[in-house]
Scaffold this motif. Structure first.
Motif, short mmCIF file in Angstrom:
data_model
loop_
_atom_site.label_atom_id
_atom_site.label_comp_id
_atom_site.label_asym_id
_atom_site.label_seq_id
_atom_site.Cartn_x
_atom_site.Cartn_y
_atom_site.Cartn_z
N ALA A 15 0.85 -1.16 0.00
CA ALA A 15 0.38 0.14 -0.03
C ALA A 15 0.93 1.41 -0.03
N LEU A 16 2.03 1.08 0.68
CA LEU A 16 2.93 2.26 0.76
C LEU A 16 3.53 2.75 -0.59
N GLN A 17 3.99 1.54 -1.16
CA GLN A 17 4.48 1.69 -2.59
C GLN A 17 3.56 2.12 -3.59
N ALA A 18 2.27 1.64 -3.49
CA ALA A 18 1.26 2.25 -4.34
C ALA A 18 0.96 3.68 -4.14
N HIS A 19 1.34 4.10 -3.13
CA HIS A 19 0.95 5.78 -2.73
C HIS A 19 2.27 6.43 -3.06
N HIS A 20 3.35 5.98 -3.51
CA HIS A 20 4.33 6.44 -3.75
C HIS A 20 5.53 6.79 -2.73
N ASP A 21 4.93 6.36 -1.71
CA ASP A 21 5.86 6.56 -0.38
C ASP A 21 6.97 5.35 -0.20
N TYR A 22 7.73 5.43 -1.14
CA TYR A 22 8.70 4.41 -1.29
C TYR A 22 9.83 4.35 0.19
N ALA A 23 10.05 5.30 0.42
CA ALA A 23 11.35 5.47 1.73
C ALA A 23 10.48 4.82 3.06
N ALA A 24 9.00 5.25 3.04
CA ALA A 24 8.37 4.41 4.31
C ALA A 24 8.13 3.02 3.98
N ALA A 25 7.66 2.54 2.67
CA ALA A 25 7.61 1.25 2.24
C ALA A 25 8.97 0.30 2.67
N ARG A 26 10.19 1.00 2.24
CA ARG A 26 11.34 0.27 2.58
C ARG A 26 11.41 0.29 3.89
N GLU A 27 11.39 1.16 4.73
CA GLU A 27 11.54 1.18 6.13
C GLU A 27 10.58 0.17 6.86
N VAL A 28 9.44 -0.12 6.39
CA VAL A 28 8.45 -1.04 6.87
C VAL A 28 9.00 -2.68 6.61
N TRP A 29 9.58 -2.59 5.40
CA TRP A 29 9.81 -3.97 4.73
C TRP A 29 11.17 -4.41 5.71
N ASP A 30 12.19 -3.26 5.77
CA ASP A 30 13.41 -3.54 6.52
C ASP A 30 13.08 -3.98 8.03
N GLN A 31 12.06 -3.36 8.63
CA GLN A 31 11.91 -3.64 10.14
C GLN A 31 11.13 -5.02 10.17
N GLY A 32 10.22 -4.96 9.27
CA GLY A 32 9.54 -6.43 9.36
C GLY A 32 10.23 -7.78 9.11
N THR A 33 11.04 -7.64 7.92
CA THR A 33 11.93 -8.76 7.89
C THR A 33 12.99 -8.95 9.09
N SER A 34 13.30 -8.06 9.66
CA SER A 34 14.22 -8.18 10.85
C SER A 34 13.83 -8.96 11.95
N THR A 35 12.45 -9.09 11.85
CA THR A 35 11.88 -9.73 13.06
C THR A 35 11.37 -11.23 12.50
N MET A 36 11.78 -11.57 11.16
CA MET A 36 11.56 -12.78 10.98
C MET A 36 12.81 -13.86 10.96
N ASN A 37 12.69 -15.11 10.88
CA ASN A 37 13.76 -15.93 10.99
C ASN A 37 14.42 -16.17 9.88
N LEU A 38 15.14 -15.16 9.18
CA LEU A 38 15.74 -15.26 7.89
C LEU A 38 17.25 -15.57 8.18
N PRO A 39 17.87 -16.07 7.06
CA PRO A 39 19.37 -16.19 7.25
C PRO A 39 19.98 -14.85 7.15
N PRO A 40 21.21 -14.71 7.59
CA PRO A 40 21.97 -13.42 7.72
C PRO A 40 22.01 -12.98 6.25
N LEU A 41 21.80 -11.65 5.88
CA LEU A 41 21.72 -11.04 4.79
C LEU A 41 23.30 -10.59 4.45
N ILE A 42 23.91 -10.43 3.53
CA ILE A 42 25.17 -9.93 3.09
C ILE A 42 24.93 -8.75 2.20
#
Length: 431
Positions: A233-260
């Motif tokens: 929804a943030l991307q659709a409203h062209h608020d790309y910086a906010a979309a990336r922030e939510v994406w980074d924060q959300g994925t950081s709470t997931m059990n993902l492998p370490p990103l390089i």
């Protein structure tokens, strides 16, 4: 002889008495069965017959009241009140009857009696989410916001799945997000996730962002589905910086492998480590397009544990974007692009290259890097790139141009890893 007569009389009386008791029991059993069948009926006649046969059964009075109240063709709130009152008189602990009695009193315009009925329901079942929900909604309709928030908070504590509906109703009544955060939403991650989803569905993105910041303070463990629509929804409203922030924060709470990835990386997951694809800021690619098979390869990599492998079947001459990722950029900023490619027996006069496409400014042309074909070890492809005026988003794609000779088909393999785009002032990581 008299003794025998007496004994016979006694036995006869005993038999008559037993028959009378049996008939009585049978009568009441039959009557109860008939009443039960009538109570299960779908007409007012059936329900009235049930309470006539079994006037001491509170369940039958409740069913009659419910029918009288919610009959769409001929609702009779006054009659429903009387039926509910008989039900709770017979069973003072009948929670559902008290709740519906409260609703009926409210519909009849008797707020005081409605409040009393809801309070009686609370006494019968203090921990019930449904009681707190219905009483809280009554208080909300009455304009008693402090008590309504307290009751609805109890409902959410008992049943977090109601959060979306609770938030929606309270926000319409009082769009004070600070009061909602402080007095309505309990510190339960599931509650915030549902409330944020409701805000996103209603296009209240600023409110959703405020609730998201509070959610992050609860240190949640999230799943992708719990925030991907918010990012979209943030991307659709062209608020790309906010979309990336939510994406980074959300994925950081997931059990993902370490990103390089280097500091200030524009592209998320440059080394294909996350396992996520085809959504938001993750890499997007199809497994098969124009004779090119794309997959994650754990056997060949430049860094980390895997890379992207492209296998060309030798039967096509594809000219396509084979894998793409988007990143947020600052207009007018100079960036350094870098990507690593390895190839094996990659035929044809056109190999694998990268395309950088500005999103949001049609005046900025597509930029292409040099291509790699044949058989090569891991090779770096670097190129400067500047975000044009008004450009806030860039799309980087692994691409292949069609051959200049239509009879040439491409075969072989290529691997891609460590695809980065960083501001020129930031020192990039070298594998």
């Amino acid at each position: 002889m008299l003794l025998r007569l007496s004994d016979s009389l006694s036995r006869g009386l005993l038999v008559i008495g037993s028959l009378a008791i049996a008939l009585c029991v049978s009568f009441f059993s039959v009557r109860s069965g008939i009443a039960g069948l009538a109570a299960d009926g779908s007409s007012i006649t059936d329900l009235r017959w049930a309470v006539r046969l079994e006037p001491g059964n509170p369940e039958f009075w409740y069913r009659l009241g419910h029918y009288q109240q919610f009959n769409l063709e001929q609702p009779d709130v006054v009659a429903a009140v009387e039926s509910y009152q008989k039900a709770v008189t017979l069973n003072p602990g009948y929670t559902e009857a008290w709740l519906d009695l409260g609703t009926a009193h409210e519909l009849d315009g008797n707020s005081a009696a409605a409040r009393d009925a809801f309070l009686r329901a609370k006494k019968t079942y203090p921990a019930s989410a449904d009681v707190a929900w219905r009483y809280g909604n009554f208080l909300l309709r009455e304009g008693n916001l402090p008590e309504a928030l307290a009751e609805l908070r109890l409902a959410l504590q008992a049943d977090p799945r109601r959060a979306g509906a609770v938030f929606s109703r309270v926000y319409r009544a009082n769009p004070d997000i600070d009061e909602i955060l402080n007095n309505l939403l309990p510190p339960i991650p599931e509650v915030y996730v549902d409330a944020i989803a409701e805000a996103v569905a209603s296009q209240q993105l600023a409110v959703a962002q405020t609730m998201w910041m509070r959610l992050m303070k609860l240190n949640p463990q999230l799943k992708l589905w719990q925030f991907e629509k918010f990012v979209g929804a943030l991307q659709a409203h062209h608020d790309y910086a906010a979309a990336r922030e939510v994406w980074d924060q959300g994925t950081s709470t997931m059990n993902l492998p370490p990103l390089i990835q280097p500091r200030d990386s524009v592209l998320w997951d440059p080394s294909f480590e996350s396992g996520l694809s085809n959504i938001a800021f993750a890499w997007s690619f199809r497994s098969l397009v124009e004779g090119v098979h794309a997959e994650i390869d754990t056997n060949e990599k430049l860094s980390g544990k895997q890379s992207l492998r492209l296998t060309f079947d030798g039967k096509h001459d594809p000219g396509a974007e084979l894998a793409c990722a988007s990143g947020v950029v600052t207009p007018g900023t100079k960036y350094l692009f870098s990507g690593w490619v390895k190839s094996k027996d990659l035929t044809g006069d056109q190999g694998v290259r990268f395309h950088l496409r500005s999103i949001g400014n049609n005046q900025v042309p597509l930029e292409s890097t040099r291509e790699i074909h044949g058989t090569t070890p891991w090779s770096s492809i670097e190129q400067d790139w500047t975000a044009g005026s008004g450009v806030h988003l860039v799309e980087v794609c692994v691409s292949r141009e069609p051959s200049t000779n239509a009879d040439i088909h491409i075969s072989g393999d290529a691997w891609v890893d460590d695809v980065t785009l960083v501001p020129k002032a930031v020192e990039r990581r070298r594998p």
